[in-house]
Design a protein around this motif. Structure first.
Motif, PDB file in Angstrom:
ATOM      1  N   PRO A  97      25.199  39.104  43.786  1.00 34.54           N
ATOM      2  CA  PRO A  97      25.722  39.578  44.960  1.00 34.54           C
ATOM      3  C   PRO A  97      27.127  38.621  45.021  1.00 34.54           C
ATOM      4  CG  PRO A  97      23.531  39.139  45.180  1.00 34.54           C
ATOM      5  CD  PRO A  97      23.905  38.844  43.631  1.00 34.54           C
ATOM      6  N   GLU A  98      26.958  37.438  44.643  1.00 39.33           N
ATOM      7  CA  GLU A  98      28.268  36.921  44.707  1.00 39.33           C
ATOM      8  C   GLU A  98      29.497  37.756  43.798  1.00 39.33           C
ATOM      9  OE1 GLU A  98      30.396  32.610  43.538  1.00 39.33           O
ATOM     10  OE2 GLU A  98      28.006  32.856  43.274  1.00 39.33           O
ATOM     11  N   MET A  99      29.310  38.054  42.624  1.00 39.30           N
ATOM     12  CA  MET A  99      30.340  38.948  42.070  1.00 39.30           C
ATOM     13  C   MET A  99      30.710  40.331  42.698  1.00 39.30           C
ATOM     14  SD  MET A  99      29.776  38.472  37.911  1.00 39.30           S
ATOM     15  CE  MET A  99      27.840  39.097  37.994  1.00 39.30           C
ATOM     16  N   LYS A 100      29.795  40.972  43.489  1.00 40.93           N
ATOM     17  CA  LYS A 100      30.012  41.926  44.021  1.00 40.93           C
ATOM     18  C   LYS A 100      30.894  41.859  45.377  1.00 40.93           C
ATOM     19  CE  LYS A 100      25.820  44.952  42.811  1.00 40.93           C
ATOM     20  NZ  LYS A 100      24.883  45.619  43.477  1.00 40.93           N
ATOM     21  N   SER A 101      30.790  40.688  45.940  1.00 38.19           N
ATOM     22  CA  SER A 101      31.721  40.423  47.153  1.00 38.19           C
ATOM     23  C   SER A 101      33.012  40.107  46.683  1.00 38.19           C
ATOM     24  CB  SER A 101      30.926  39.034  47.804  1.00 38.19           C
ATOM     25  OG  SER A 101      31.093  37.938  47.118  1.00 38.19           O
ATOM     26  N   GLU A 102      33.466  40.008  45.275  1.00 38.22           N
ATOM     27  CA  GLU A 102      34.698  39.589  44.894  1.00 38.22           C
ATOM     28  C   GLU A 102      35.597  40.745  45.210  1.00 38.22           C
ATOM     29  OE1 GLU A 102      34.798  38.018  40.618  1.00 38.22           O
ATOM     30  OE2 GLU A 102      36.677  39.376  40.557  1.00 38.22           O
ATOM     31  N   LEU A 103      35.307  41.985  45.178  1.00 40.63           N
ATOM     32  CA  LEU A 103      35.884  43.166  45.368  1.00 40.63           C
ATOM     33  C   LEU A 103      36.107  43.086  46.887  1.00 40.63           C
ATOM     34  CD1 LEU A 103      37.178  45.835  44.916  1.00 40.63           C
ATOM     35  CD2 LEU A 103      34.842  47.136  44.888  1.00 40.63           C
ATOM     36  N   ASP A 104      35.309  42.750  47.649  1.00 45.72           N
ATOM     37  CA  ASP A 104      35.394  43.129  49.207  1.00 45.72           C
ATOM     38  C   ASP A 104      36.427  41.824  49.652  1.00 45.72           C
ATOM     39  OD1 ASP A 104      33.531  44.890  49.479  1.00 45.72           O
ATOM     40  OD2 ASP A 104      31.656  43.762  49.284  1.00 45.72           O
ATOM     41  N   ARG A 105      36.149  40.931  48.852  1.00 42.71           N
ATOM     42  CA  ARG A 105      37.260  39.703  49.376  1.00 42.71           C
ATOM     43  C   ARG A 105      38.722  40.052  48.979  1.00 42.71           C
ATOM     44  NH1 ARG A 105      36.958  35.444  46.660  1.00 42.71           N
ATOM     45  NH2 ARG A 105      35.194  36.076  45.116  1.00 42.71           N
ATOM     46  N   TYR A 106      38.846  40.873  47.950  1.00 38.94           N
ATOM     47  CA  TYR A 106      40.275  41.169  47.430  1.00 38.94           C
ATOM     48  C   TYR A 106      40.543  42.118  48.391  1.00 38.94           C
ATOM     49  CZ  TYR A 106      43.781  43.780  44.877  1.00 38.94           C
ATOM     50  OH  TYR A 106      45.026  44.068  44.585  1.00 38.94           O
ATOM     51  N   LEU A 107      39.948  43.146  48.622  1.00 40.60           N
ATOM     52  CA  LEU A 107      40.412  44.218  49.622  1.00 40.60           C
ATOM     53  C   LEU A 107      40.582  44.036  50.969  1.00 40.60           C
ATOM     54  CD1 LEU A 107      38.345  47.270  48.311  1.00 40.60           C
ATOM     55  CD2 LEU A 107      40.598  46.974  47.792  1.00 40.60           C
ATOM     56  N   GLY A 108      39.654  42.629  51.557  1.00 37.37           N
ATOM     57  CA  GLY A 108      39.902  42.081  52.639  1.00 37.37           C
ATOM     58  C   GLY A 108      41.010  41.454  53.042  1.00 37.37           C
ATOM     59  N   GLU A 109      41.547  40.831  52.081  1.00 43.67           N
ATOM     60  CA  GLU A 109      42.830  40.214  52.092  1.00 43.67           C
ATOM     61  C   GLU A 109      44.142  40.976  52.522  1.00 43.67           C
ATOM     62  OE1 GLU A 109      43.220  37.517  48.874  1.00 43.67           O
ATOM     63  OE2 GLU A 109      41.705  36.347  49.203  1.00 43.67           O
ATOM     64  N   ASP A 110      44.846  39.991  53.390  1.00 44.94           N
ATOM     65  CA  ASP A 110      45.976  40.901  53.600  1.00 44.94           C
ATOM     66  C   ASP A 110      47.061  41.001  52.307  1.00 44.94           C
ATOM     67  OD1 ASP A 110      45.675  40.746  56.273  1.00 44.94           O
ATOM     68  OD2 ASP A 110      46.835  38.951  56.513  1.00 44.94           O
ATOM     69  N   GLU A 111      47.835  42.292  52.333  1.00 48.13           N
ATOM     70  CA  GLU A 111      48.648  42.656  51.136  1.00 48.13           C
ATOM     71  C   GLU A 111      49.487  41.728  51.041  1.00 48.13           C
ATOM     72  OE1 GLU A 111      47.916  44.563  53.710  1.00 48.13           O
ATOM     73  OE2 GLU A 111      46.422  46.324  52.884  1.00 48.13           O
ATOM     74  N   GLU A 112      49.929  41.411  49.501  1.00 46.72           N
ATOM     75  CA  GLU A 112      51.018  40.598  49.173  1.00 46.72           C
ATOM     76  C   GLU A 112      52.229  41.065  49.794  1.00 46.72           C
ATOM     77  OE1 GLU A 112      51.983  36.858  47.058  1.00 46.72           O
ATOM     78  OE2 GLU A 112      50.090  38.019  47.435  1.00 46.72           O
ATOM     79  N   VAL A 113      53.250  40.206  50.372  1.00 43.72           N
ATOM     80  CA  VAL A 113      54.556  40.590  50.983  1.00 43.72           C
ATOM     81  C   VAL A 113      55.411  40.058  50.105  1.00 43.72           C
ATOM     82  CG1 VAL A 113      55.958  40.257  52.778  1.00 43.72           C
ATOM     83  CG2 VAL A 113      53.722  40.231  53.197  1.00 43.72           C
ATOM     84  N   ASN A 114      55.664  40.955  49.040  1.00 43.56           N
ATOM     85  CA  ASN A 114      56.849  40.692  48.096  1.00 43.56           C
ATOM     86  C   ASN A 114      57.388  42.001  47.695  1.00 43.56           C
ATOM     87  OD1 ASN A 114      58.356  39.790  45.998  1.00 43.56           O
ATOM     88  ND2 ASN A 114      56.752  38.242  45.506  1.00 43.56           N
ATOM     89  N   ASN A 115      58.643  42.425  48.095  1.00 47.02           N
ATOM     90  CA  ASN A 115      59.141  43.707  47.695  1.00 47.02           C
ATOM     91  C   ASN A 115      60.030  43.478  46.533  1.00 47.02           C
ATOM     92  OD1 ASN A 115      57.522  45.282  49.372  1.00 47.02           O
ATOM     93  ND2 ASN A 115      58.996  44.700  51.103  1.00 47.02           N
ATOM     94  N   SER A 116      60.541  42.258  46.032  1.00 48.31           N
ATOM     95  CA  SER A 116      61.344  41.907  45.111  1.00 48.31           C
ATOM     96  C   SER A 116      61.262  42.777  43.851  1.00 48.31           C
ATOM     97  CB  SER A 116      61.154  40.318  44.956  1.00 48.31           C
ATOM     98  OG  SER A 116      62.257  40.223  43.803  1.00 48.31           O
ATOM     99  N   SER A 117      62.258  43.189  43.176  1.00 47.69           N
ATOM    100  CA  SER A 117      62.166  43.906  41.878  1.00 47.69           C
ATOM    101  C   SER A 117      61.783  43.045  40.696  1.00 47.69           C
ATOM    102  CB  SER A 117      63.631  44.449  41.728  1.00 47.69           C
ATOM    103  OG  SER A 117      64.419  43.506  41.291  1.00 47.69           O
ATOM    104  N   SER A 118      61.609  41.778  40.847  1.00 45.16           N
ATOM    105  CA  SER A 118      61.373  40.919  40.021  1.00 45.16           C
ATOM    106  C   SER A 118      59.780  40.416  39.911  1.00 45.16           C
ATOM    107  CB  SER A 118      62.057  39.587  40.018  1.00 45.16           C
ATOM    108  OG  SER A 118      61.957  38.943  41.159  1.00 45.16           O
ATOM    109  N   PHE A 119      59.009  41.147  41.035  1.00 44.61           N
ATOM    110  CA  PHE A 119      57.673  40.830  41.100  1.00 44.61           C
ATOM    111  C   PHE A 119      56.919  41.200  39.934  1.00 44.61           C
ATOM    112  CE2 PHE A 119      53.261  42.177  42.511  1.00 44.61           C
ATOM    113  CZ  PHE A 119      52.965  40.936  42.993  1.00 44.61           C
ATOM    114  N   ASP A 120      56.328  40.075  39.339  1.00 37.46           N
ATOM    115  CA  ASP A 120      55.327  40.451  38.119  1.00 37.46           C
ATOM    116  C   ASP A 120      54.039  40.628  38.452  1.00 37.46           C
ATOM    117  OD1 ASP A 120      54.178  40.404  35.644  1.00 37.46           O
ATOM    118  OD2 ASP A 120      55.615  38.976  34.753  1.00 37.46           O
ATOM    119  N   LEU A 121      53.648  41.939  38.207  1.00 37.09           N
ATOM    120  CA  LEU A 121      52.099  42.188  38.797  1.00 37.09           C
ATOM    121  C   LEU A 121      51.124  41.382  37.921  1.00 37.09           C
ATOM    122  CD1 LEU A 121      50.252  44.118  40.506  1.00 37.09           C
ATOM    123  CD2 LEU A 121      50.596  45.725  38.947  1.00 37.09           C
ATOM    124  N   LEU A 122      51.347  41.385  36.598  1.00 38.69           N
ATOM    125  CA  LEU A 122      50.440  40.872  35.578  1.00 38.69           C
ATOM    126  C   LEU A 122      50.393  39.297  35.882  1.00 38.69           C
ATOM    127  CD1 LEU A 122      51.030  42.873  32.134  1.00 38.69           C
ATOM    128  CD2 LEU A 122      49.211  43.296  33.874  1.00 38.69           C
TER     129      LEU A 122
END
Length: 215
Positions: A97-122
């Protein structure tokens, strides 16, 4: 030509429910986009079936996450964290159950505010892997998949562009050298003027002509 292009477009992008699911998931794994941006895009391009598409995406996302979670549990057991059947039950009942909530926590957080072209996703996923270990594995696998087959097809076509009926006797070493030189020339940011290298090439040719033929 236009008709053929349109037919190809409709085959892969004409209907939202037929697009490869990994294309949608790649958007979700961008912390600047997540579900909100995906929902906006789906409603913009496929307004008539947007709700069905989003339900399908949500279902497949959770199924994929559950698959990765179960595999992660098996790896932990294999590495010796637990071996008895009792501990296996405890792992499935407590850790899962703790691992399943990991997805919900990620989706529940605010989006990253970074529109820079140098943003490294990996790099972002690497830095946040302690918080999202399962999602990091998923993002690593999904994002690594090429969005198009153009690159792979171009790679297999390189041989045909280098070897033709007039250069079919080139050695493998020479073909490799030609491919490398071609990549270097294409990657160069500065325009290449062959006239600047005429003297250098002439010097090399003169040096080669001085070598005895029997050598």
């Amino acid at each position: 030509m236009t008709s053929e292009m349109r037919e190809k477009y409709n085959k892969y992008w004409g209907e939202g429910n037929k697009i490869n699911m990994l294309v949608y998931l790649a958007v979700i794994f961008d912390p600047r986009c997540k579900m909100s941006f995906l929902d906006f895009g789906v409603n913009l391009f496929f307004p008539n079936i947007a709700n069905d598409i989003m339900k399908m995406i949500d279902k497949d996302l959770h199924c994929l996450f559950n698959e990765y979670s179960s595999n992660a549990g098996k790896i932990e057991l294999f590495e010796g964290r637990s071996s008895s059947s009792t501990n296996l039950c405890n792992l499935m009942e407590i850790d899962q159950p703790e691992m399943k909530s990991e997805l919900d926590r990620y989706l529940g957080e605010d989006e990253e505010v970074n529109n820079s072209s140098s943003f490294d996703l990996l790099l972002w996923w690497k830095m946040n892997s302690p918080r999202f270990p399962i999602l990091t594995q998923m993002a690593r696998d999904v994002i690594a998949i090429p969005i198009s087959t153009v690159v792979s097809e171009s790679t297999f076509s390189t041989g045909g562009r280098v070897l033709d009926s007039f250069r079919s006797s080139l050695t493998p070493l020479m073909v490799e050298a030609l491919v490398y030189i071609q990549d270097w020339l294409r990657k160069s940011n500065d325009a290449i003027n062959l006239e600047d290298y005429v003297d250098e090439l002439q010097t090399m040719e003169d040096d080669l002509s001085k070598i005895p033929k029997d050598q």
